[in-house]
Design an enzyme around this catalytic site. Structure first.
Site, PDB file in Angstrom:
ATOM      1  N   LEU A  33      10.898  -5.538  15.682  1.00 17.78           N
ATOM      2  CA  LEU A  33      10.892  -4.117  16.084  1.00 17.78           C
ATOM      3  C   LEU A  33      11.991  -3.348  15.345  1.00 17.78           C
ATOM      4  CD1 LEU A  33       9.989  -4.264  19.908  1.00 17.78           C
ATOM      5  CD2 LEU A  33       8.475  -3.939  17.931  1.00 17.78           C
ATOM      6  N   ALA A  80       5.565  -9.894   8.443  1.00 22.41           N
ATOM      7  CA  ALA A  80       6.906  -9.311   8.635  1.00 22.41           C
ATOM      8  C   ALA A  80       7.593  -9.089   7.294  1.00 22.41           C
ATOM      9  CB  ALA A  80       7.748 -10.235   9.504  1.00 22.41           C
ATOM     10  N   SER A  83       9.060  -2.904   3.972  1.00 21.58           N
ATOM     11  CA  SER A  83       7.877  -2.613   3.153  1.00 21.58           C
ATOM     12  C   SER A  83       7.945  -1.325   2.332  1.00 21.58           C
ATOM     13  CB  SER A  83       6.642  -2.557   4.066  1.00 21.58           C
ATOM     14  OG  SER A  83       6.686  -1.393   4.874  1.00 21.58           O
ATOM     15  N   THR A 132       1.712  -8.333  -1.894  1.00 27.81           N
ATOM     16  CA  THR A 132       1.374  -7.022  -2.454  1.00 27.81           C
ATOM     17  C   THR A 132       1.022  -7.123  -3.936  1.00 27.81           C
ATOM     18  OG1 THR A 132       2.381  -4.900  -3.037  1.00 27.81           O
ATOM     19  CG2 THR A 132       3.887  -6.715  -2.754  1.00 27.81           C
ATOM     20  N   ASP A 133       0.278  -6.132  -4.425  1.00 29.93           N
ATOM     21  CA  ASP A 133      -0.002  -6.061  -5.866  1.00 29.93           C
ATOM     22  C   ASP A 133       1.234  -5.641  -6.665  1.00 29.93           C
ATOM     23  OD1 ASP A 133       0.102  -3.368  -5.124  1.00 29.93           O
ATOM     24  OD2 ASP A 133      -1.871  -2.838  -5.928  1.00 29.93           O
ATOM     25  N   GLU A 134       2.265  -5.120  -5.969  1.00 31.95           N
ATOM     26  CA  GLU A 134       3.440  -4.611  -6.704  1.00 31.95           C
ATOM     27  C   GLU A 134       4.205  -5.719  -7.409  1.00 31.95           C
ATOM     28  OE1 GLU A 134       5.844  -1.653  -4.964  1.00 31.95           O
ATOM     29  OE2 GLU A 134       4.163  -0.641  -3.999  1.00 31.95           O
ATOM     30  N   ALA A 160      10.540  -7.042  -6.023  1.00 23.35           N
ATOM     31  CA  ALA A 160      11.249  -8.267  -6.431  1.00 23.35           C
ATOM     32  C   ALA A 160      11.431  -9.192  -5.227  1.00 23.35           C
ATOM     33  CB  ALA A 160      12.599  -7.909  -7.051  1.00 23.35           C
ATOM     34  N   ASN A 188      -2.633   0.202   1.344  1.00 18.87           N
ATOM     35  CA  ASN A 188      -3.440   0.385   2.552  1.00 18.87           C
ATOM     36  C   ASN A 188      -3.258   1.796   3.098  1.00 18.87           C
ATOM     37  OD1 ASN A 188      -3.655  -2.754   4.346  1.00 18.87           O
ATOM     38  ND2 ASN A 188      -3.467  -2.459   2.162  1.00 18.87           N
ATOM     39  N   GLY A 292      12.462   4.304 -11.518  1.00 15.22           N
ATOM     40  CA  GLY A 292      11.709   3.089 -11.879  1.00 15.22           C
ATOM     41  C   GLY A 292      10.270   3.110 -11.412  1.00 15.22           C
TER      42      GLY A 292
HETATM   43  P1  NAD Z   1       5.480  -2.128   8.102  1.00  9.27           P
HETATM   44  O1  NAD Z   1       6.797  -1.765   7.516  1.00  9.27           O
HETATM   45  O2  NAD Z   1       4.629  -1.051   8.706  1.00  9.27           O
HETATM   46  O3  NAD Z   1       5.675  -3.222   9.240  1.00  9.27           O
HETATM   47  C1  NAD Z   1       6.538  -4.328   9.091  1.00  9.27           C
HETATM   48  C2  NAD Z   1       6.683  -4.996  10.456  1.00  9.27           C
HETATM   49  O4  NAD Z   1       7.540  -6.137  10.286  1.00  9.27           O
HETATM   50  C3  NAD Z   1       7.354  -4.098  11.496  1.00  9.27           C
HETATM   51  O5  NAD Z   1       6.680  -4.211  12.737  1.00  9.27           O
HETATM   52  C4  NAD Z   1       8.775  -4.652  11.599  1.00  9.27           C
HETATM   53  O6  NAD Z   1       9.362  -4.470  12.870  1.00  9.27           O
HETATM   54  C5  NAD Z   1       8.538  -6.138  11.307  1.00  9.27           C
HETATM   55  N1  NAD Z   1       9.729  -6.802  10.759  1.00  9.27           N
HETATM   56  C6  NAD Z   1      10.539  -6.350   9.767  1.00  9.27           C
HETATM   57  N2  NAD Z   1      11.530  -7.246   9.566  1.00  9.27           N
HETATM   58  C7  NAD Z   1      11.310  -8.287  10.414  1.00  9.27           C
HETATM   59  C8  NAD Z   1      11.973  -9.516  10.654  1.00  9.27           C
HETATM   60  N3  NAD Z   1      13.082  -9.849   9.984  1.00  9.27           N
HETATM   61  N4  NAD Z   1      11.469 -10.345  11.587  1.00  9.27           N
HETATM   62  C9  NAD Z   1      10.358 -10.003  12.303  1.00  9.27           C
HETATM   63  N5  NAD Z   1       9.708  -8.844  12.125  1.00  9.27           N
HETATM   64  C10 NAD Z   1      10.170  -7.996  11.191  1.00  9.27           C
HETATM   65  O7  NAD Z   1       4.709  -2.893   6.954  1.00  9.27           O
HETATM   66  P2  NAD Z   1       3.149  -2.914   6.623  1.00  9.27           P
HETATM   67  O8  NAD Z   1       2.828  -1.769   5.748  1.00  9.27           O
HETATM   68  O9  NAD Z   1       2.396  -3.136   7.866  1.00  9.27           O
HETATM   69  O10 NAD Z   1       3.100  -4.219   5.706  1.00  9.27           O
HETATM   70  C11 NAD Z   1       2.909  -5.512   6.290  1.00  9.27           C
HETATM   71  C12 NAD Z   1       2.946  -6.542   5.195  1.00  9.27           C
HETATM   72  O11 NAD Z   1       1.924  -6.274   4.241  1.00  9.27           O
HETATM   73  C13 NAD Z   1       4.252  -6.574   4.399  1.00  9.27           C
HETATM   74  O12 NAD Z   1       4.555  -7.918   4.118  1.00  9.27           O
HETATM   75  C14 NAD Z   1       3.928  -5.813   3.123  1.00  9.27           C
HETATM   76  O13 NAD Z   1       4.724  -6.264   2.059  1.00  9.27           O
HETATM   77  C15 NAD Z   1       2.480  -6.169   2.938  1.00  9.27           C
HETATM   78  N6  NAD Z   1       1.660  -5.185   2.229  1.00  9.27           N
HETATM   79  C16 NAD Z   1       1.655  -3.868   2.616  1.00  9.27           C
HETATM   80  C17 NAD Z   1       0.814  -2.970   1.971  1.00  9.27           C
HETATM   81  C18 NAD Z   1       0.751  -1.509   2.382  1.00  9.27           C
HETATM   82  O14 NAD Z   1       0.093  -0.718   1.700  1.00  9.27           O
HETATM   83  N7  NAD Z   1       1.392  -1.098   3.481  1.00  9.27           N
HETATM   84  C19 NAD Z   1       0.002  -3.405   0.919  1.00  9.27           C
HETATM   85  C20 NAD Z   1       0.050  -4.742   0.532  1.00  9.27           C
HETATM   86  C21 NAD Z   1       0.866  -5.626   1.212  1.00  9.27           C
HETATM   87  O1  DAU Z   2       0.698  -1.414  -3.625  1.00  9.24           O
HETATM   88  C1  DAU Z   2       0.976  -1.957  -2.353  1.00  9.24           C
HETATM   89  C2  DAU Z   2       2.209  -1.296  -1.788  1.00  9.24           C
HETATM   90  O2  DAU Z   2       1.828   0.023  -1.405  1.00  9.24           O
HETATM   91  C3  DAU Z   2       2.811  -2.046  -0.601  1.00  9.24           C
HETATM   92  O3  DAU Z   2       3.265  -3.297  -1.044  1.00  9.24           O
HETATM   93  C4  DAU Z   2       3.973  -1.252   0.000  1.00  9.24           C
HETATM   94  O4  DAU Z   2       4.460  -1.903   1.161  1.00  9.24           O
HETATM   95  C5  DAU Z   2       3.466   0.124   0.372  1.00  9.24           C
HETATM   96  O5  DAU Z   2       4.530   0.913   0.870  1.00  9.24           O
HETATM   97  C6  DAU Z   2       2.840   0.804  -0.835  1.00  9.24           C
HETATM   98  O6  DAU Z   2       3.843   1.094  -1.835  1.00  9.24           O
HETATM   99  P1  DAU Z   2       3.851   2.482  -2.638  1.00  9.24           P
HETATM  100  O7  DAU Z   2       5.198   2.715  -3.174  1.00  9.24           O
HETATM  101  O8  DAU Z   2       2.707   2.553  -3.590  1.00  9.24           O
HETATM  102  O9  DAU Z   2       3.508   3.476  -1.401  1.00  9.24           O
HETATM  103  P2  DAU Z   2       4.054   4.931  -1.015  1.00  9.24           P
HETATM  104  O10 DAU Z   2       3.138   5.432   0.062  1.00  9.24           O
HETATM  105  O11 DAU Z   2       5.507   4.927  -0.751  1.00  9.24           O
HETATM  106  O12 DAU Z   2       3.788   5.773  -2.330  1.00  9.24           O
HETATM  107  C7  DAU Z   2       2.477   5.878  -2.876  1.00  9.24           C
HETATM  108  C8  DAU Z   2       2.596   6.704  -4.145  1.00  9.24           C
HETATM  109  O13 DAU Z   2       2.905   8.049  -3.777  1.00  9.24           O
HETATM  110  C9  DAU Z   2       3.709   6.258  -5.075  1.00  9.24           C
HETATM  111  O14 DAU Z   2       3.282   6.425  -6.414  1.00  9.24           O
HETATM  112  C10 DAU Z   2       4.853   7.198  -4.759  1.00  9.24           C
HETATM  113  C11 DAU Z   2       4.139   8.492  -4.365  1.00  9.24           C
HETATM  114  N1  DAU Z   2       4.838   9.333  -3.364  1.00  9.24           N
HETATM  115  C12 DAU Z   2       5.255   8.746  -2.221  1.00  9.24           C
HETATM  116  C13 DAU Z   2       5.918   9.488  -1.252  1.00  9.24           C
HETATM  117  C14 DAU Z   2       6.403   8.839   0.026  1.00  9.24           C
HETATM  118  C15 DAU Z   2       5.016  10.688  -3.605  1.00  9.24           C
HETATM  119  O15 DAU Z   2       4.599  11.225  -4.655  1.00  9.24           O
HETATM  120  N2  DAU Z   2       5.659  11.436  -2.651  1.00  9.24           N
HETATM  121  C16 DAU Z   2       6.139  10.884  -1.486  1.00  9.24           C
HETATM  122  O16 DAU Z   2       6.754  11.622  -0.661  1.00  9.24           O
END
Ligand code: NAD
Ligand code: DAU
Length: 355
Positions: A33, A80, A83, A132-134, A160, A188, A292
């Site tokens: 949390l 967890a 992110s 993640t694809d990153e 990283a 997502n 970056g």
């Molecule tokens: P999020 O930041 O919304 O949620 C992360 C959750 O992990 C939170 O509920 C947080 O409380 C919990 N958490 C953080 N540190 C913790 C710890 N030390 N121990 C236990 N719980 C902990 O993230 P998300 O967007 O739901 O992403 C979930 C996973 O999917 C991550 O591993 C992320 O790298 C991966 N992922 C996310 C996306 C995306 O677009 N959001 C895409 C590809 C992969």
């Molecule tokens: O590709 C998967 C990843 O996607 C996950 O691993 C990460 O957890 C998730 O956060 C997401 O990363 P991004 O950096 O791509 O997501 P974000 O929503 O932060 O940004 C999406 C794109 O939009 C990115 O090119 C940065 C840009 N952006 C983001 C914000 C928050 C803006 O232009 N303005 C903004 O205010």
């Protein structure tokens, strides 16, 4: 039952909700949390005996060991993580702590538990790591999409740290035989997405009459997948993925950020028009780029389709319409997540970005 980590966050909560609804199998949900974890995402499971919540850290070896011993899960799904890329640029340490050290401690606890299982349960056990694809780095405009054999070239502290966790997971399979699976997914979007990320930030800022901050020229490209499709991919990989393999998960939907923001504005213009009749797109503001900043991600999801028969159910048009409708239908959730800590983050990230 299964044990899920990070199940109160965006994707984890969607996964837990779908898991209980679609499989009927119980789930233990370990979540620290942090600012990103929100039990309100799981409020519909309050009276549900098949959801057992435990607050704690994946890096707490003793806690994880005791949860494993107590509940005897047949699988662990690791969501967890820290992110958010921008937060990793401002404060990388938490990313190393949770994504690297936390995953390491989790793997150690799981390895000990798995090592003590009887032979048939041991053979059927799975550790699924959600990544993640990153980790693959950035593509040029004409490069082919990432396949599972693309070299790792992470560019942010976030990517990283995720790359490091992927390598640990791989090493635990290669060295100890731990039955692991890894998924590498693209961006997502959907319900319960915390409004620090692009799409929900644009929705909440638009409705609040605030600027819609576009980093740089807004031509950075991401592949977008509706969160429920990511959850179904994880269920499928857990069910039938080949041990030690990685699976790319994506929506076959590459779009520049600016197009995403215009789509969001267009839907809001229709569903919740501004009082002055102008488009929300007039709130778009170009701001200083992310340091970056990766230019393009693209996922080749043909392996999971070919081997496991998984395909996304939603198009971007259908998924984004559901997403915008969800935010308009849930103003209390939106208001409550914009706490003081959220406002502090917005100040930290955006105050120094000159328009
Ligand atoms: P999020 O930041 O919304 O949620 C992360 C959750 O992990 C939170 O509920 C947080 O409380 C919990 N958490 C953080 N540190 C913790 C710890 N030390 N121990 C236990 N719980 C902990 O993230 P998300 O967007 O739901 O992403 C979930 C996973 O999917 C991550 O591993 C992320 O790298 C991966 N992922 C996310 C996306 C995306 O677009 N959001 C895409 C590809 C992969
Ligand atoms: O590709 C998967 C990843 O996607 C996950 O691993 C990460 O957890 C998730 O956060 C997401 O990363 P991004 O950096 O791509 O997501 P974000 O929503 O932060 O940004 C999406 C794109 O939009 C990115 O090119 C940065 C840009 N952006 C983001 C914000 C928050 C803006 O232009 N303005 C903004 O205010």
């Amino acid at each position: 039952m299964i044990l899920v980590t990070g199940g109160a966050g965006f994707i984890g909560a969607n996964f837990v909700l779908d898991w209980v609804a679609q499989t009927g199998e119980a789930v233990v949900n370990l979540d620290k949390l942090t600012y990103a974890g929100n039990l309100e995402n799981l409020s519909s499971l309050q009276a549900e005996a098949r959801h057992i919540f435990a607050q704690g850290d994946i890096g707490d070896h003793a806690l994880v060991a005791s949860l494993l011993t107590q509940h005897q899960p047949r699988a662990v799904v690791n969501f967890a993580a820290e992110s958010h890329v921008d937060r990793s640029i401002h404060s990388p340490e938490a990313f190393i702590q949770t994504n690297v050290m936390g995953t390491f401690q989790l793997l150690e606890a799981v390895r000990a538990y798995w090592g003590g299982l009887a032979s048939d349960t041991k053979a059927n056990f799975r550790f699924l790591h959600v990544s993640t694809d990153e980790v693959y780095g950035s593509l040029a405009a004409t490069d082919p999409a990432f396949t599972e054999t693309h070299q790792y070239e992470p560019n942010s502290p976030y990517s990283a740290s995720k790359a490091a966790s992927d390598h640990l997971v791989r090493a635990y399979h290669h060295t100890y035989g731990l039955p692991v699976l890894t998924t590498n997914c693209s961006n997502n979007y959907g319900p319960y997405h915390f409004p620090e990320k692009l799409i929900p930030l644009m929705v909440v800022n638009a409705l609040a009459g605030k600027p819609l901050p576009i980093y740089g020229d807004g031509q950075q490209i991401r592949d977008w997948l509706y969160v429920k499709d990511h959850c179904s991919a994880i269920r499928r990989v857990l069910e039938a993925g080949r041990l030690g393999e990685t699976y790319n998960v994506g929506g076959w939907n590459e779009m520049p950020n600016l197009d995403i923001v215009h789509t969001v504005c267009g839907l809001l213009d229709t569903l919740r028009p501004r009082a002055d009749g102008q488009s929300y797109a007039t709130q778009i503001t170009y701001v200083t780029d992310r340091p970056g900043h990766d230019r393009r991600y693209a996922i080749d999801a043909s392996k999971i389709e070919r081997e496991l028969g998984w395909k996304p159910a939603e198009t971007f048009a259908s998924g984004i319409a559901k997403t915008i409708a969800w935010y308009l239908d849930n103003p209390e959730w939106v208001a409550r997540v914009q706490s003081g800590a959220y406002r502090d983050w917005v100040d930290t990230n955006y105050a120094a970005r000159a328009a």
